[in-house]
Design an enzyme around this catalytic site. Structure first.
Site, mmCIF file in Angstrom:
data_model
loop_
_atom_site.group_PDB
_atom_site.id
_atom_site.type_symbol
_atom_site.label_atom_id
_atom_site.label_comp_id
_atom_site.label_asym_id
_atom_site.label_seq_id
_atom_site.Cartn_x
_atom_site.Cartn_y
_atom_site.Cartn_z
ATOM 1 C CE LYS A 77 -3.825 1.985 2.753
ATOM 2 N NZ LYS A 77 -4.647 1.815 3.966
ATOM 3 C CB SER A 152 -8.138 3.526 3.092
ATOM 4 O OG SER A 152 -7.257 2.923 4.022
ATOM 5 C CB SER A 176 -8.208 0.532 5.909
ATOM 6 O OG SER A 176 -8.935 1.711 5.803
HETATM 7 N N1 GLN Z 1 -12.991 4.051 6.671
HETATM 8 C C1 GLN Z 1 -12.383 4.411 7.927
HETATM 9 C C2 GLN Z 1 -11.906 5.840 7.831
HETATM 10 O O1 GLN Z 1 -12.142 6.434 6.831
HETATM 11 C C3 GLN Z 1 -11.246 3.487 8.209
HETATM 12 C C4 GLN Z 1 -10.035 3.789 7.412
HETATM 13 C C5 GLN Z 1 -8.856 2.959 7.761
HETATM 14 O O2 GLN Z 1 -8.947 1.925 8.419
HETATM 15 N N2 GLN Z 1 -7.692 3.459 7.398
HETATM 16 O O3 GLN Z 1 -11.328 6.375 8.719
#
Ligand code: GLN
Length: 486
Positions: A77, A152, A176
């Site tokens: 990532k 994400s 995420s």
């Molecule tokens: N969707 C959640 C957020 O926007 C989790 C994102 C993540 O785990 N990085 O914060």
């Protein structure tokens, strides 16, 4: 078709020297050429550099070295530092930033001989649930390119599900890793807070972030976790706890284990009936395999979403203050330093990141700190206690990973709250600092989209999670299904 192999198949064929690391990488690069125009999992890939790494791995194999990751391509990532490569975090503000050093996980993968190849797409600074917040355009779900892959770490999930690499790393702050793994039909593991070093991971919300693997099988997740875990003096939140042999735990079966079904999750309002049915069927399978299932309660579940969005945004507002146009990345000049900050941050950050910085600055500001931030910290403690209490009687907790299957590109972009709700079942795990895994447990009917089963475990209870997940995987065939990419 060597890109179709999972890690353990690849390792045994590499070790028998039937195939080379270069052959596998070449198959991955061919697959990328075929599917990337449709899926956009990758932001960049330095092919000559990756081929050089593959050749180096082949030389190590030829010299008699052996290891479960030696010679296998793993995608990272774009929030994890790889020395000399771009580290954009899906943001314009870091579009041309090159990482000056390797993250600890990158070093560990290199030492294990993995071919660290490609930077995969993500929501900007890991804020989002669909990859639509990437400044470089969304990734697409391999099961239906009109739909999002989750986020994400959407690029990581797509790259694994579409067989563009054998495994990937992502980061999980509120879901995420697990949410995109569920929506793309692969395995995604969020380790316990402190299990994996965050050194070289660009921080979103430091008290919640963890790095973890995306893989095609549970065994592969165990292998990856074993390689990336461990104490790191460069990350003071990493824990000096020994790293067990996670693959050794996979043989024990689950007879006699006690699993908890949280009433608050299964009665949740937005739960799609098809997901509920798939999870009920998975629960029946776990019972058939010898586990005992009991209903439990996690009474503070309703507060998790609000608590998360106060704590995560507060920490993000502090962490992202470093992108000021002077020290890192983009600089848009102004007549004085304040105007330079404004121009740089105004131009460099996307809308969702700005929304979070504004919200996070507000909840930390004097006069509101006690009402929001401090209260959220207290509720966080209650949420953690709910879990610790549950783990006094159960070995792990079983839930859906997501309330719905993958949604359409664009569907939730106008309504941030709807987007936030896609993490409703995954956020609490990060607030509590425990571990969680998502594994494939079925499909919706039409369109055919993957469904994920989430298992949550005690702090440093990854062995039990992997053991349960493996037993389930061995008894089902969901993980063998491939998306229709031809
Ligand atoms: N969707 C959640 C957020 O926007 C989790 C994102 C993540 O785990 N990085 O914060």
């Amino acid at each position: 078709m060597l890109n179709l192999l999972n890690l353990s198949e690849a390792a045994s064929r590499l070790q028998r020297r039937e195939i080379s690391a270069r052959d596998i990488l070449q198959a991955c690069l061919d697959q990328m050429r075929k599917v990337e125009p449709r899926l956009h999992a990758f932001l960049s890939c330095d092919e000559p550099e990756a081929l050089a790494q593959a050749d180096a791995a082949d030389a190590r194999l030829a010299a008699g070295e052996r290891g479960p990751l030696l010679g296998v391509p793993v995608a990272l990532k774009d929030v994890i530092a790889v020395k000399g490569q771009r580290l954009s975090c899906g943001s314009k503000i870091l579009e041309h930033f090159v990482a000056p050093y390797d993250a600890t996980v990158t070093e560990k993968l290199r030492a294990a001989g993995a071919v660290v190849f490609g930077r995969v797409n993500m929501d900007e600074f890991a804020m989002g649930s669909s990859t639509e917040n990437s400044a470089f355009g969304p990734s697409r779900n391999p099961w239906d390119p009109e739909r999002i892959p989750g986020g994400s770490s959407g690029g990581s999930a797509v790259a694994v599900a579409a067989d563009e690499c054998l495994a990937a790393l992502g980061s999980d702050t509120g879901g995420s890793i697990r949410q995109p793994a569920a929506l793309c039909g692969c395995v995604g593991l969020k380790p316990t807070y402190g299990r994996v070093s965050r050194y070289g991971l660009v921080a979103y919300a430091s008290s919640l972030d963890q790095i973890g693997p995306f893989t095609k099988t549970v065994r592969d997740a165990a292998t990856m976790l074993g390689v990336i875990s461990g104490h790191d003096p460069r990350d003071s939140t990493s824990v000096p706890q020994p790293v067990p042999d996670y693959t050794a735990a996979l043989t024990h079966g689950i007879r006699g284990l006690k699993l908890g079904l949280p009433r608050e999750y299964l009665a949740a309002g937005g739960l799609d009936p098809q997901i509920k049915t798939a999870v009920d069927t998975a629960v029946a399978k776990l019972r058939e395999l010898g586990a005992e299932l009991v209903e439990i309660s996690l009474p503070h579940t309703d507060y998790a979403l609000a608590t998360y969005y106060i704590i995560a945004t507060a920490e993000a507002s502090a962490n992202l203050a470093r992108f000021d146009g002077i020290r890192y990345g983009l600089r848009v000049d102004g007549k004085d330093p304040v105007e330079l900050y404004q121009n740089t941050r105004g131009r460099g950050f996307g809308d969702e990141v700005k929304r979070r910085i504004i919200l996070g600055t507000y909840v930390l500001s004097s006069g509101y700190y006690d009402a929001y931030y401090l209260r959220a910290q207290r509720v966080r403690t209650l949420i953690r206690q709910d879990f610790l209490k549950a783990f006094e009687t159960v070995d792990a907790i079983v839930t859906p990973t997501t309330p719905t299957a993958a949604f359409k590109v664009g569907e939730k972009m106008a309504d941030p709250l709807q987007m936030y709700l896609s993490d409703i079942f995954t956020l609490s795990c990060n607030l509590a600092g425990i571990c969680g895994i998502s594994i494939p447990c079925g499909f919706t009917q039409s369109p055919k989209l993957p469904i994920g089963l989430q298992l949550l475990g005690k702090p440093f209870g990854e062995e039990s999670l992997l053991r349960i997940a493996h037993a389930y995987e061995q008894a089902t065939e969901w993980h063998q299904a491939k998306p229709p990419l031809d």
